[in-house]
Motif scaffolding. Structure first.
Motif, mmCIF file in Angstrom:
data_model
loop_
_atom_site.group_PDB
_atom_site.id
_atom_site.type_symbol
_atom_site.label_atom_id
_atom_site.label_comp_id
_atom_site.label_asym_id
_atom_site.label_seq_id
_atom_site.Cartn_x
_atom_site.Cartn_y
_atom_site.Cartn_z
ATOM 1 N N UNK A 31 0.810 -1.233 0.000
ATOM 2 C CA UNK A 31 0.000 0.000 0.000
ATOM 3 C C UNK A 31 0.839 1.278 0.000
ATOM 4 N N UNK A 32 2.138 1.174 0.279
ATOM 5 C CA UNK A 32 3.009 2.346 0.317
ATOM 6 C C UNK A 32 2.996 3.080 1.635
ATOM 7 N N UNK A 33 2.223 2.596 2.595
ATOM 8 C CA UNK A 33 2.146 3.238 3.904
ATOM 9 C C UNK A 33 3.423 3.054 4.700
ATOM 10 N N UNK A 34 3.692 4.023 5.575
ATOM 11 C CA UNK A 34 4.878 3.929 6.428
ATOM 12 C C UNK A 34 4.614 2.913 7.532
ATOM 13 N N UNK A 35 5.609 2.091 7.806
ATOM 14 C CA UNK A 35 5.478 1.021 8.784
ATOM 15 C C UNK A 35 6.413 1.252 9.965
ATOM 16 N N UNK A 36 5.979 0.849 11.133
ATOM 17 C CA UNK A 36 6.810 0.907 12.332
ATOM 18 C C UNK A 36 7.502 -0.427 12.525
ATOM 19 N N UNK A 37 8.770 -0.476 12.208
ATOM 20 C CA UNK A 37 9.541 -1.715 12.274
ATOM 21 C C UNK A 37 10.312 -1.750 13.597
ATOM 22 N N UNK A 38 10.311 -2.897 14.293
ATOM 23 C CA UNK A 38 11.067 -2.991 15.538
ATOM 24 C C UNK A 38 12.533 -2.606 15.351
ATOM 25 N N UNK A 39 13.011 -1.744 16.225
ATOM 26 C CA UNK A 39 14.405 -1.312 16.192
ATOM 27 C C UNK A 39 14.664 -0.101 15.324
ATOM 28 N N UNK A 40 13.710 0.265 14.468
ATOM 29 C CA UNK A 40 13.937 1.380 13.550
ATOM 30 C C UNK A 40 13.960 2.728 14.276
ATOM 31 N N UNK A 41 13.126 2.894 15.317
ATOM 32 C CA UNK A 41 13.117 4.146 16.060
ATOM 33 C C UNK A 41 14.460 4.376 16.754
ATOM 34 N N UNK A 42 15.017 3.329 17.341
ATOM 35 C CA UNK A 42 16.333 3.443 17.982
ATOM 36 C C UNK A 42 17.410 3.787 16.947
ATOM 37 N N UNK A 43 17.339 3.150 15.786
ATOM 38 C CA UNK A 43 18.302 3.419 14.722
ATOM 39 C C UNK A 43 18.196 4.875 14.262
ATOM 40 N N UNK A 44 16.962 5.383 14.130
ATOM 41 C CA UNK A 44 16.767 6.770 13.713
ATOM 42 C C UNK A 44 17.264 7.761 14.757
ATOM 43 N N UNK A 45 17.105 7.433 16.021
ATOM 44 C CA UNK A 45 17.631 8.312 17.071
ATOM 45 C C UNK A 45 19.156 8.393 16.972
ATOM 46 N N UNK A 46 19.795 7.286 16.654
ATOM 47 C CA UNK A 46 21.243 7.271 16.470
ATOM 48 C C UNK A 46 21.632 8.115 15.257
ATOM 49 N N UNK A 47 20.876 7.983 14.145
ATOM 50 C CA UNK A 47 21.149 8.779 12.958
ATOM 51 C C UNK A 47 21.016 10.275 13.259
ATOM 52 N N UNK A 48 19.954 10.648 13.955
ATOM 53 C CA UNK A 48 19.726 12.056 14.295
ATOM 54 C C UNK A 48 20.827 12.577 15.192
ATOM 55 N N UNK A 49 21.208 11.787 16.196
ATOM 56 C CA UNK A 49 22.262 12.198 17.121
ATOM 57 C C UNK A 49 23.576 12.440 16.383
ATOM 58 N N UNK A 50 23.938 11.539 15.484
ATOM 59 C CA UNK A 50 25.190 11.696 14.721
ATOM 60 C C UNK A 50 25.143 12.928 13.828
ATOM 61 N N UNK A 51 24.025 13.150 13.163
ATOM 62 C CA UNK A 51 23.902 14.316 12.289
ATOM 63 C C UNK A 51 23.903 15.617 13.093
ATOM 64 N N UNK A 52 23.249 15.611 14.248
ATOM 65 C CA UNK A 52 23.211 16.789 15.112
ATOM 66 C C UNK A 52 24.613 17.130 15.607
#
Length: 80
Positions: free
Chosen positions: A45-66
């Motif tokens: 359907x193209x909808x965004x999905x909440x995958x286990x572990x993805x939120x933690x990974x994104x927090x790490x990405x944001x922290x590194x970029x910040x």
């Protein structure tokens, strides 16, 4: 993690998903920042999905970029 399966809350069934980079804006300490994070999208359907572990990974990405952004800002202050 590419093309694995998980439950899609839009389709209401288990489907394959694909990981893609998306841009988001967030305000940190009253300053606007643009970040690139990873999101999972249902192949059905193209909808965004909440995958286990993805939120933690994104927090790490944001922290590194910040942190990278703040280091560059400090260098610009010193070297103009």
């Amino acid at each position: 993690m590419e093309n694995q399966r998980d439950f899609c809350t839009e389709c209401r069934r288990e489907t394959n998903y694909t990981l893609k980079k998306i841009k988001i804006n967030r305000t940190i300490r009253e300053k606007e920042y643009a970040f690139e994070i990873t999101a999972a999208f249902c192949n059905e359907c193209g909808g965004e999905m909440g995958i286990p572990g993805l939120m933690d990974y994104n927090m790490k990405e944001i922290d590194e970029q910040y942190r990278h952004s703040n280091i560059l800002q400090r260098l610009e202050c010193y070297y103009g």
